[in-house]
Design a protein around this motif. Structure first.
Motif, PDB file in Angstrom:
ATOM      1  N   VAL A  71       0.835  -1.202   0.000  1.00 45.23           N
ATOM      2  CA  VAL A  71       0.000   0.000   0.000  1.00 45.23           C
ATOM      3  C   VAL A  71       0.871   1.254   0.000  1.00 45.23           C
ATOM      4  O   VAL A  71       0.609   2.201  -0.749  1.00 45.23           O
ATOM      5  N   VAL A  72       1.897   1.259   0.822  1.00 44.44           N
ATOM      6  CA  VAL A  72       2.804   2.412   0.852  1.00 44.44           C
ATOM      7  C   VAL A  72       3.448   2.611  -0.518  1.00 44.44           C
ATOM      8  O   VAL A  72       3.530   3.738  -1.019  1.00 44.44           O
ATOM      9  N   ASN A  73       3.871   1.532  -1.131  1.00 46.59           N
ATOM     10  CA  ASN A  73       4.520   1.634  -2.439  1.00 46.59           C
ATOM     11  C   ASN A  73       3.546   2.099  -3.515  1.00 46.59           C
ATOM     12  O   ASN A  73       3.893   2.941  -4.354  1.00 46.59           O
ATOM     13  N   VAL A  74       2.337   1.585  -3.529  1.00 50.52           N
ATOM     14  CA  VAL A  74       1.380   1.994  -4.554  1.00 50.52           C
ATOM     15  C   VAL A  74       0.939   3.437  -4.337  1.00 50.52           C
ATOM     16  O   VAL A  74       0.714   4.169  -5.301  1.00 50.52           O
ATOM     17  N   ARG A  75       0.835   3.880  -3.096  1.00 48.47           N
ATOM     18  CA  ARG A  75       0.477   5.274  -2.842  1.00 48.47           C
ATOM     19  C   ARG A  75       1.592   6.218  -3.238  1.00 48.47           C
ATOM     20  O   ARG A  75       1.336   7.347  -3.640  1.00 48.47           O
ATOM     21  N   ALA A  76       2.842   5.761  -3.120  1.00 46.33           N
ATOM     22  CA  ALA A  76       3.978   6.608  -3.471  1.00 46.33           C
ATOM     23  C   ALA A  76       4.205   6.677  -4.978  1.00 46.33           C
ATOM     24  O   ALA A  76       4.708   7.675  -5.485  1.00 46.33           O
ATOM     25  N   THR A  77       3.855   5.632  -5.704  1.00 46.74           N
ATOM     26  CA  THR A  77       4.184   5.586  -7.128  1.00 46.74           C
ATOM     27  C   THR A  77       3.017   5.879  -8.055  1.00 46.74           C
ATOM     28  O   THR A  77       3.228   6.350  -9.162  1.00 46.74           O
ATOM     29  N   VAL A  78       1.799   5.578  -7.646  1.00 44.69           N
ATOM     30  CA  VAL A  78       0.635   5.792  -8.498  1.00 44.69           C
ATOM     31  C   VAL A  78      -0.100   7.028  -7.996  1.00 44.69           C
ATOM     32  O   VAL A  78      -0.579   7.049  -6.857  1.00 44.69           O
ATOM     33  N   THR A  79      -0.187   8.048  -8.847  1.00 45.69           N
ATOM     34  CA  THR A  79      -0.847   9.278  -8.422  1.00 45.69           C
ATOM     35  C   THR A  79      -2.353   9.083  -8.362  1.00 45.69           C
ATOM     36  O   THR A  79      -2.940   8.373  -9.177  1.00 45.69           O
ATOM     37  N   GLY A  80      -2.957   9.685  -7.382  1.00 39.27           N
ATOM     38  CA  GLY A  80      -4.399   9.626  -7.245  1.00 39.27           C
ATOM     39  C   GLY A  80      -4.926   8.347  -6.637  1.00 39.27           C
ATOM     40  O   GLY A  80      -6.104   8.031  -6.780  1.00 39.27           O
ATOM     41  N   THR A  81      -4.077   7.617  -5.952  1.00 37.95           N
ATOM     42  CA  THR A  81      -4.528   6.373  -5.322  1.00 37.95           C
ATOM     43  C   THR A  81      -5.336   6.710  -4.073  1.00 37.95           C
ATOM     44  O   THR A  81      -4.847   7.359  -3.164  1.00 37.95           O
ATOM     45  N   GLY A  82      -6.555   6.245  -4.045  1.00 35.19           N
ATOM     46  CA  GLY A  82      -7.417   6.499  -2.901  1.00 35.19           C
ATOM     47  C   GLY A  82      -7.439   5.330  -1.945  1.00 35.19           C
ATOM     48  O   GLY A  82      -6.704   4.341  -2.098  1.00 35.19           O
ATOM     49  N   LEU A  83      -8.315   5.434  -0.981  1.00 34.00           N
ATOM     50  CA  LEU A  83      -8.437   4.394   0.036  1.00 34.00           C
ATOM     51  C   LEU A  83      -8.930   3.079  -0.555  1.00 34.00           C
ATOM     52  O   LEU A  83      -8.454   2.008  -0.187  1.00 34.00           O
TER      53      LEU A  83
ATOM     54  N   LEU B 112      -7.684  -8.559   7.125  1.00 32.35           N
ATOM     55  CA  LEU B 112      -6.253  -8.267   7.152  1.00 32.35           C
ATOM     56  C   LEU B 112      -5.907  -7.124   6.209  1.00 32.35           C
ATOM     57  O   LEU B 112      -5.007  -6.325   6.491  1.00 32.35           O
ATOM     58  N   ALA B 113      -6.614  -7.027   5.089  1.00 31.19           N
ATOM     59  CA  ALA B 113      -6.389  -5.913   4.167  1.00 31.19           C
ATOM     60  C   ALA B 113      -6.818  -4.588   4.792  1.00 31.19           C
ATOM     61  O   ALA B 113      -6.154  -3.561   4.595  1.00 31.19           O
ATOM     62  N   VAL B 114      -7.906  -4.614   5.546  1.00 31.67           N
ATOM     63  CA  VAL B 114      -8.324  -3.398   6.259  1.00 31.67           C
ATOM     64  C   VAL B 114      -7.254  -2.988   7.271  1.00 31.67           C
ATOM     65  O   VAL B 114      -6.889  -1.807   7.370  1.00 31.67           O
ATOM     66  N   CYS B 115      -6.732  -3.956   8.009  1.00 26.50           N
ATOM     67  CA  CYS B 115      -5.674  -3.662   8.989  1.00 26.50           C
ATOM     68  C   CYS B 115      -4.427  -3.115   8.309  1.00 26.50           C
ATOM     69  O   CYS B 115      -3.840  -2.128   8.762  1.00 26.50           O
ATOM     70  N   ALA B 116      -4.011  -3.749   7.219  1.00 25.52           N
ATOM     71  CA  ALA B 116      -2.810  -3.310   6.508  1.00 25.52           C
ATOM     72  C   ALA B 116      -3.003  -1.919   5.915  1.00 25.52           C
ATOM     73  O   ALA B 116      -2.093  -1.086   5.961  1.00 25.52           O
ATOM     74  N   THR B 117      -4.187  -1.648   5.380  1.00 21.70           N
ATOM     75  CA  THR B 117      -4.458  -0.328   4.820  1.00 21.70           C
ATOM     76  C   THR B 117      -4.495   0.727   5.922  1.00 21.70           C
ATOM     77  O   THR B 117      -3.973   1.829   5.749  1.00 21.70           O
ATOM     78  N   ALA B 118      -5.082   0.382   7.055  1.00 21.53           N
ATOM     79  CA  ALA B 118      -5.133   1.323   8.174  1.00 21.53           C
ATOM     80  C   ALA B 118      -3.742   1.618   8.724  1.00 21.53           C
ATOM     81  O   ALA B 118      -3.459   2.744   9.139  1.00 21.53           O
ATOM     82  N   VAL B 119      -2.877   0.628   8.715  1.00 16.67           N
ATOM     83  CA  VAL B 119      -1.518   0.825   9.185  1.00 16.67           C
ATOM     84  C   VAL B 119      -0.725   1.671   8.189  1.00 16.67           C
ATOM     85  O   VAL B 119       0.028   2.580   8.582  1.00 16.67           O
TER      86      VAL B 119
ATOM     87  N   PHE C 187      -1.855   3.607   5.410  1.00 10.58           N
ATOM     88  CA  PHE C 187      -2.423   4.793   4.757  1.00 10.58           C
ATOM     89  C   PHE C 187      -1.925   6.108   5.366  1.00 10.58           C
ATOM     90  O   PHE C 187      -1.640   7.039   4.620  1.00 10.58           O
ATOM     91  N   PRO C 188      -1.788   6.228   6.676  1.00 11.97           N
ATOM     92  CA  PRO C 188      -1.299   7.516   7.225  1.00 11.97           C
ATOM     93  C   PRO C 188       0.151   7.831   6.876  1.00 11.97           C
ATOM     94  O   PRO C 188       0.554   8.983   6.938  1.00 11.97           O
ATOM     95  N   PHE C 189       0.932   6.842   6.512  1.00 11.70           N
ATOM     96  CA  PHE C 189       2.347   7.060   6.247  1.00 11.70           C
ATOM     97  C   PHE C 189       2.635   7.508   4.822  1.00 11.70           C
ATOM     98  O   PHE C 189       3.784   7.707   4.462  1.00 11.70           O
TER      99      PHE C 189
END
Length: 139
Positions: free
Chosen positions: A57-69, A127-134, A136-138
């Protein structure tokens, strides 16, 4: 990198790490270790099932613009599902090993059922909800 590449890379890495963890568990059962070994491996498995999708999630948020929740959750869900599929493929090996060590007839007869698959999908979603919650803020 696109979201699909992140899913493939982190899914394969997570599956390989889980297979290595299961291999270590099988090696320690040969010595009839105590219950603490199973609890340590369970804890490491849960950490692995949350950390690898969180990194994806961290990698996809950093590399793909406009990635939402929603897209971040889908990436984490796909990575966890790949790791869960690796666990299902390794289940017969684990079943035979534990049946041989403990001489348990019930462990030999364990089969993958539809309820196990459905429960696995629900577990992957949680587990995906937990991983995204962990993660997403970073990002």
């Amino acid at each position: 990198m696109s979201a699909l590449i992140n899913i493939a890379v982190f899914g394969v890495v997570g599956a390989v790490m889980m297979a290595a963890l299961i291999g270590l568990l099988l090696a320690t059962t040969a010595r009839r270790s105590g219950a603490w070994v199973a609890s340590v491996f369970s804890t490491v498995s849960v950490v692995l099932l949350i950390a690898v999708p969180a990194l994806a999630v961290v990698n996809v948020r950093a590399t793909v613009t406009g990635t939402g929740l929603g897209q971040a959750w889908l990436v984490a869900f796909a990575v966890v599902a790949i790791v869960y599929a690796a666990n299902l493929f390794l289940l017969p090996l684990v079943r035979r090993r534990f049946a041989a060590v403990r001489d348990d007839r019930g462990a030999r007869e364990l089969r993958v059922s539809w309820s196990m698959l459905a429960g696995g999908v629900v577990l992957c979603a949680l587990l995906a909800v937990c991983a995204t919650a962990v993660a997403f803020p970073f990002t």
